[in-house]
Design a protein around this motif. Structure first.
Motif, PDB file in Angstrom:
ATOM      1  N   UNK A  22       8.926 -23.800  16.840  1.00 45.07           N
ATOM      2  CA  UNK A  22      10.113 -24.218  18.366  1.00 45.07           C
ATOM      3  C   UNK A  22       8.884 -23.453  19.203  1.00 45.07           C
ATOM      4  N   UNK A  23       8.537 -24.672  20.474  1.00 43.27           N
ATOM      5  CA  UNK A  23       7.286 -24.809  21.150  1.00 43.27           C
ATOM      6  C   UNK A  23       6.330 -24.845  21.155  1.00 43.27           C
ATOM      7  N   UNK A  24       5.483 -25.385  19.976  1.00 37.29           N
ATOM      8  CA  UNK A  24       3.855 -25.470  19.311  1.00 37.29           C
ATOM      9  C   UNK A  24       4.043 -23.978  18.843  1.00 37.29           C
ATOM     10  N   UNK A  25       4.492 -22.831  18.734  1.00 40.79           N
ATOM     11  CA  UNK A  25       4.640 -21.568  18.280  1.00 40.79           C
ATOM     12  C   UNK A  25       5.283 -21.398  16.322  1.00 40.79           C
ATOM     13  N   UNK A  26       4.198 -21.298  15.803  1.00 38.81           N
ATOM     14  CA  UNK A  26       5.497 -21.524  14.140  1.00 38.81           C
ATOM     15  C   UNK A  26       5.185 -20.452  13.728  1.00 38.81           C
ATOM     16  N   UNK A  27       5.751 -19.249  12.727  1.00 38.09           N
ATOM     17  CA  UNK A  27       6.177 -18.567  11.813  1.00 38.09           C
ATOM     18  C   UNK A  27       6.442 -19.067  10.091  1.00 38.09           C
ATOM     19  N   UNK A  28       5.926 -18.662   9.235  1.00 36.49           N
ATOM     20  CA  UNK A  28       6.121 -18.637   8.051  1.00 36.49           C
ATOM     21  C   UNK A  28       6.225 -17.379   7.175  1.00 36.49           C
ATOM     22  N   UNK A  29       7.153 -17.262   6.443  1.00 33.63           N
ATOM     23  CA  UNK A  29       7.768 -16.223   6.419  1.00 33.63           C
ATOM     24  C   UNK A  29       8.323 -15.692   4.578  1.00 33.63           C
ATOM     25  N   UNK A  30       7.727 -15.323   4.120  1.00 38.62           N
ATOM     26  CA  UNK A  30       7.368 -16.185   2.186  1.00 38.62           C
ATOM     27  C   UNK A  30       8.289 -14.405   2.067  1.00 38.62           C
ATOM     28  N   UNK A  31       8.920 -15.644   0.817  1.00 38.73           N
ATOM     29  CA  UNK A  31      10.483 -15.448  -0.014  1.00 38.73           C
ATOM     30  C   UNK A  31      10.497 -14.469  -1.537  1.00 38.73           C
ATOM     31  N   UNK A  32       9.044 -15.080  -1.899  1.00 35.26           N
ATOM     32  CA  UNK A  32       8.172 -15.174  -3.111  1.00 35.26           C
ATOM     33  C   UNK A  32       7.830 -16.007  -3.717  1.00 35.26           C
ATOM     34  N   UNK A  33       6.714 -15.235  -4.556  1.00 30.82           N
ATOM     35  CA  UNK A  33       5.939 -16.048  -4.991  1.00 30.82           C
ATOM     36  C   UNK A  33       4.473 -15.843  -3.926  1.00 30.82           C
ATOM     37  N   UNK A  34       3.391 -17.011  -4.056  1.00 33.45           N
ATOM     38  CA  UNK A  34       2.379 -16.744  -3.196  1.00 33.45           C
ATOM     39  C   UNK A  34       2.327 -18.395  -1.896  1.00 33.45           C
ATOM     40  N   UNK A  35       2.589 -17.963  -0.854  1.00 34.45           N
ATOM     41  CA  UNK A  35       1.432 -19.528  -0.129  1.00 34.45           C
ATOM     42  C   UNK A  35       0.258 -18.997   1.118  1.00 34.45           C
ATOM     43  N   UNK A  36      -0.510 -19.960   0.998  1.00 32.71           N
ATOM     44  CA  UNK A  36      -1.612 -20.002   1.906  1.00 32.71           C
ATOM     45  C   UNK A  36      -1.461 -20.410   2.883  1.00 32.71           C
ATOM     46  N   UNK A  37      -1.754 -20.137   4.481  1.00 32.84           N
ATOM     47  CA  UNK A  37      -1.955 -21.182   5.390  1.00 32.84           C
ATOM     48  C   UNK A  37      -3.343 -21.471   5.392  1.00 32.84           C
ATOM     49  N   UNK A  38      -3.338 -22.706   5.779  1.00 35.93           N
ATOM     50  CA  UNK A  38      -4.672 -23.319   6.399  1.00 35.93           C
ATOM     51  C   UNK A  38      -4.626 -23.910   7.744  1.00 35.93           C
ATOM     52  N   UNK A  39      -5.498 -23.113   8.980  1.00 38.74           N
ATOM     53  CA  UNK A  39      -5.341 -23.386   9.874  1.00 38.74           C
ATOM     54  C   UNK A  39      -6.819 -22.991  10.834  1.00 38.74           C
ATOM     55  N   UNK A  40      -7.516 -24.073  11.190  1.00 40.67           N
ATOM     56  CA  UNK A  40      -8.640 -24.413  11.275  1.00 40.67           C
ATOM     57  C   UNK A  40      -9.656 -23.957  11.442  1.00 40.67           C
ATOM     58  N   UNK A  41      -9.842 -24.248   9.818  1.00 39.09           N
ATOM     59  CA  UNK A  41     -10.817 -24.020   8.394  1.00 39.09           C
ATOM     60  C   UNK A  41     -10.989 -22.401   8.350  1.00 39.09           C
ATOM     61  N   UNK A  42      -9.391 -21.584   8.385  1.00 38.76           N
ATOM     62  CA  UNK A  42      -8.993 -20.448   7.810  1.00 38.76           C
ATOM     63  C   UNK A  42      -8.403 -20.449   7.284  1.00 38.76           C
ATOM     64  N   UNK A  43      -8.459 -19.354   5.755  1.00 43.74           N
ATOM     65  CA  UNK A  43      -7.184 -19.578   5.135  1.00 43.74           C
ATOM     66  C   UNK A  43      -6.464 -18.613   5.302  1.00 43.74           C
ATOM     67  N   UNK A  44      -5.256 -17.818   5.703  1.00 46.51           N
ATOM     68  CA  UNK A  44      -4.519 -16.629   5.494  1.00 46.51           C
ATOM     69  C   UNK A  44      -3.250 -16.552   4.374  1.00 46.51           C
ATOM     70  N   UNK A  45      -3.744 -15.882   3.082  1.00 46.39           N
ATOM     71  CA  UNK A  45      -2.523 -15.836   2.228  1.00 46.39           C
ATOM     72  C   UNK A  45      -1.181 -15.210   3.093  1.00 46.39           C
ATOM     73  N   UNK A  46       0.090 -15.564   2.673  1.00 49.10           N
ATOM     74  CA  UNK A  46       1.126 -14.765   2.430  1.00 49.10           C
ATOM     75  C   UNK A  46       1.832 -14.202   1.647  1.00 49.10           C
ATOM     76  N   UNK A  47       2.522 -13.362   1.232  1.00 52.03           N
ATOM     77  CA  UNK A  47       2.571 -12.139   0.393  1.00 52.03           C
ATOM     78  C   UNK A  47       4.447 -12.235   0.503  1.00 52.03           C
ATOM     79  N   UNK A  48       5.263 -12.120  -0.365  1.00 54.32           N
ATOM     80  CA  UNK A  48       6.564 -11.466  -0.454  1.00 54.32           C
ATOM     81  C   UNK A  48       6.764 -10.826   0.155  1.00 54.32           C
TER      82      UNK A  48
END
Length: 322
Positions: free
Chosen positions: A197-223
């Motif tokens: 929304x308005x160029x602001x974003x959120x990622x919320x992990x429910x299960x498993x694992x995901x990784x956000x890649x942004x500007x060459x940086x990886x940020x893991x998101x756990x449940x």
């Protein structure tokens, strides 16, 4: 200089009131109006005067408009011929209605160069299988571009709105989710919510694992973790209450110690028109609230009663709170 400032503010206030009551105001107009009201005290005071005048004269004007419309309808019923212009106007209206019916479908072919688009209207929620082993729960007012290569779905781009993505444990092909300027990679069996929304974003992990890649940086998101990012950068993963953050899946909205301005901005995603807070102090008040989506039609009145705000109801579902 003070009379000049007041004159300018009064003129602008009346111009805003005319526009907001025209039924053509957009969401961006709502934000521009809010910023104008809070830019300086003279603006808010001028609009309060204009609004008070509108509340006195508005009902009378609406009654005259209704009576005028009734007279015109009566004349139309007694017309013995339909002009060519009226016939063409009806045909154009029918064509537009048909176009709107097509656009309201969950699939809108050709909306992106990648393949198809997925949309939900304001207040609408949908569940859909976007690819083998990939299911979506789309929240209100959501716009998604489906990424395809050689006829095979490879991912999606969340352009606006909110969705929960579930990747089946048996899916072998990667499914990449783009949100704002980030890319989300996940393992089979993962499930996560993305919001933009308005160029602001959120990622919320429910299960498993995901990784956000942004500007060459990886940020893991756990449940039960959430990561937010915007043009200013990406934050660290924070613990989040999934029942509260994703209550919309149960058609409930829960707000815990949030500014009323943020609450109203979120509520506006679920209802036609717009609620605009014109008083800065009111917008800063902290709110603990729970609403169901079935209450969206009366939510402005609920806020008015709970927080002692003054509500002015305008055409098109617009409400001004002060």
């Amino acid at each position: 200089m003070e009379p000049l400032h007041r004159h300018d503010s009064d003129s602008q206030a009346h111009a805003w009131l005319v526009h907001l009551t025209s039924g053509t105001a957009t969401r961006s107009d709502g934000e521009a109006f809010r910023l104008w009201c809070t830019a300086r005290p003279e603006n808010a005071e001028a609009f309060a005067r204009a609004r008070a005048l509108w509340e006195v004269l508005g009902p009378a004007a609406a009654l005259r408009a209704h009576e005028r419309g009734a007279r015109e309808q009566a004349r139309a019923r007694h017309a013995v011929r339909v002009s060519r212009r009226a016939f063409l106007g009806g045909a154009v209206a029918a064509s537009i209605a048909g176009l709107l019916m097509v656009r309201s479908d969950v699939f809108t072919r050709g909306s992106t160069p990648d393949g198809r688009g997925l949309r939900t209207r304001v207040g609408e929620q949908k569940r859909i299988t976007v690819a083998p082993g990939v299911d979506l729960e789309m929240n209100t007012d959501t716009d998604i571009a489906v990424r395809e290569r050689g006829g095979v779905v490879t991912g999606m781009h969340l352009r606006q709105g909110e969705a929960v993505v579930r990747i089946d444990a048996g899916r072998k092909d990667p499914f990449v989710v783009e949100v704002a300027d980030g890319r989300l990679f996940s393992a089979p069996g993962a499930s996560f919510a993305v919001r933009c929304a308005d160029d602001a974003a959120t990622v919320t992990c429910l299960g498993g694992q995901a990784v956000i890649n942004r500007a060459g940086t990886n940020v893991p998101v756990k449940p039960s973790q959430q990561v937010a990012f915007d043009a200013n950068g990406i934050g660290a993963a924070m613990a989040v209450n999934l029942d509260t953050a994703l209550a919309w899946r149960e058609r409930v909205l829960i707000y815990d110690n949030q500014p009323l301005a943020d609450v109203v901005a979120d509520i506006n995603r679920y209802r036609p028109g717009r609620i605009v807070i014109t008083d800065h102090a009111l917008g800063e008040r902290r709110v603990h609230a729970r609403f169901t989506l079935d209450q969206m039609g009366e939510v402005a009145t609920l806020i008015q009663d709970a927080y002692g705000a003054h509500a002015t109801h305008l055409p098109g579902g617009w409400v001004l709170l002060s």
